[in-house]
Design a protein around this motif. Structure first.
Motif, mmCIF file in Angstrom:
data_model
loop_
_atom_site.group_PDB
_atom_site.id
_atom_site.type_symbol
_atom_site.label_atom_id
_atom_site.label_comp_id
_atom_site.label_asym_id
_atom_site.label_seq_id
_atom_site.Cartn_x
_atom_site.Cartn_y
_atom_site.Cartn_z
ATOM 1 N N ALA A 1 -5.557 7.503 8.293
ATOM 2 C CA ALA A 1 -6.221 7.160 9.558
ATOM 3 C C ALA A 1 -5.917 5.722 9.947
ATOM 4 O O ALA A 1 -5.607 5.424 11.104
ATOM 5 N N THR A 2 -5.994 4.824 8.969
ATOM 6 C CA THR A 2 -5.651 3.424 9.208
ATOM 7 C C THR A 2 -4.251 3.278 9.749
ATOM 8 O O THR A 2 -4.012 2.573 10.734
ATOM 9 N N ASN B 1 1.419 3.916 -2.969
ATOM 10 C CA ASN B 1 1.245 5.334 -2.693
ATOM 11 C C ASN B 1 2.464 6.133 -3.141
ATOM 12 O O ASN B 1 2.330 7.220 -3.706
ATOM 13 N N PRO C 1 -10.897 10.714 -0.113
ATOM 14 C CA PRO C 1 -11.362 9.617 0.750
ATOM 15 C C PRO C 1 -10.307 8.528 0.908
ATOM 16 O O PRO C 1 -10.033 8.072 2.013
ATOM 17 N N GLN C 2 -9.672 8.153 -0.201
ATOM 18 C CA GLN C 2 -8.710 7.064 -0.127
ATOM 19 C C GLN C 2 -7.491 7.436 0.719
ATOM 20 O O GLN C 2 -7.057 6.677 1.570
ATOM 21 N N GLN C 3 -6.953 8.628 0.491
ATOM 22 C CA GLN C 3 -5.745 9.022 1.227
ATOM 23 C C GLN C 3 -6.047 9.241 2.698
ATOM 24 O O GLN C 3 -5.218 8.940 3.569
ATOM 25 N N ILE D 1 0.852 -1.200 0.000
ATOM 26 C CA ILE D 1 0.000 0.000 0.000
ATOM 27 C C ILE D 1 0.882 1.242 0.000
ATOM 28 O O ILE D 1 0.642 2.188 -0.759
ATOM 29 N N MET E 1 2.627 3.902 6.217
ATOM 30 C CA MET E 1 1.352 4.229 5.574
ATOM 31 C C MET E 1 0.861 5.595 5.984
ATOM 32 O O MET E 1 0.428 6.391 5.152
ATOM 33 N N ALA F 1 -8.335 7.593 4.333
ATOM 34 C CA ALA F 1 -8.465 6.237 4.883
ATOM 35 C C ALA F 1 -7.083 5.630 5.149
ATOM 36 O O ALA F 1 -6.847 5.020 6.190
ATOM 37 N N VAL F 2 -6.164 5.807 4.216
ATOM 38 C CA VAL F 2 -4.799 5.278 4.375
ATOM 39 C C VAL F 2 -4.127 5.894 5.604
ATOM 40 O O VAL F 2 -3.519 5.197 6.417
#
Lengths: 108, 107
Positions: A55-56, A34, A48-50, A30, A81, A52-53
């Motif tokens: 925060a995860t 990126n 949204p994707q970034q 991942i 990440m 999510a990456v």
């Protein structure tokens, strides 16, 4: 001496014979994906994707320290990440919010 | 009421990181849903492809980790589904899934 240390690693409960090794190892993909996307123009990045990456990455850095077995591989990959996610977010925010000011200033 | 209490105090409940880690991973699913109608040129083949392999591995991880984590399993099962869909959209957009004209489409 070296053999027994390698053997210890090989037989570790979070070692390469287990999913505890391969899931986090693949998670590096991942961050690598990126980093490959660092070259992408910011318009093509997905908030949204970034988000999510990022925060995860942050939450999982904590999670990896309280599961059994403790997982340093997972910890380091999530720190990476969070780092790449934050960088991509900053690129996109800079492009969307700060370039606009420059463009508006140029127009005037 | 007592079911709720049991949940709150469970070893994988909302007072623990075993709950919030998976909640964070639902972010991937939410992000993919938000991007579900994005034109395929804007999708990242890199990231989507990686997500597909990654969620498959994490489903296994969620099953084997102690404490066993059904929330994480559900999250990655969902992510696998939506990422595979996005991957197929991206691939079609790139021209990878074009077969002979006379072949019946699968969807």
């Amino acid at each position: 001496m070296a053999t027994s240390k390698l053997q210890a690693l090989w037989n570790h409960p979070a070692g390469p014979k287990t999913i505890h090794f391969w899931a986090p190892t693949f998670k590096w993909g991942i961050s690598i994906a990126n980093i490959a996307d660092f070259a992408k123009p910011p318009e093509k990045l997905s908030y949204p994707q970034q988000f999510a990456v990022t925060a995860t990455g942050i939450i999982w850095s904590r999670y990896s320290m309280v599961i059994t077995p403790k997982n340093w591989n997972l910890f380091s990959v999530n720190v990476a990440m969070a780092g790449t996610g934050l960088y991509q977010l900053s690129r996109k925010i800079r492009h969307d919010y700060f370039n606009e000011e420059e463009a508006a200033a140029l127009k005037e | 009421m007592s079911f709720f209490k049991t949940f709150i105090n469970s070893p994988v409940g909302p007072k623990t990181t075993h709950f919030w880690g998976p909640v964070a991973n639902w972010g991937f699913v939410a992000a993919a849903m938000a991007d579900i109608d994005k034109p395929p040129e804007m999708l990242s083949g890199n990231m989507t492809g990686v997500m597909c392999v990654y969620s498959a591995l994490c489903m296994r991880f969620a099953w084997m980790v102690r404490p066993r984590n059904y929330l994480l399993l559900a999250c990655h099962a969902s992510n696998e589904t939506v990422q595979l869909y996005q991957l197929s959209r991206w691939a079609k957009g790139q021209g990878y899934l074009q077969m002979k004209e006379d072949k019946t489409p699968s969807t």
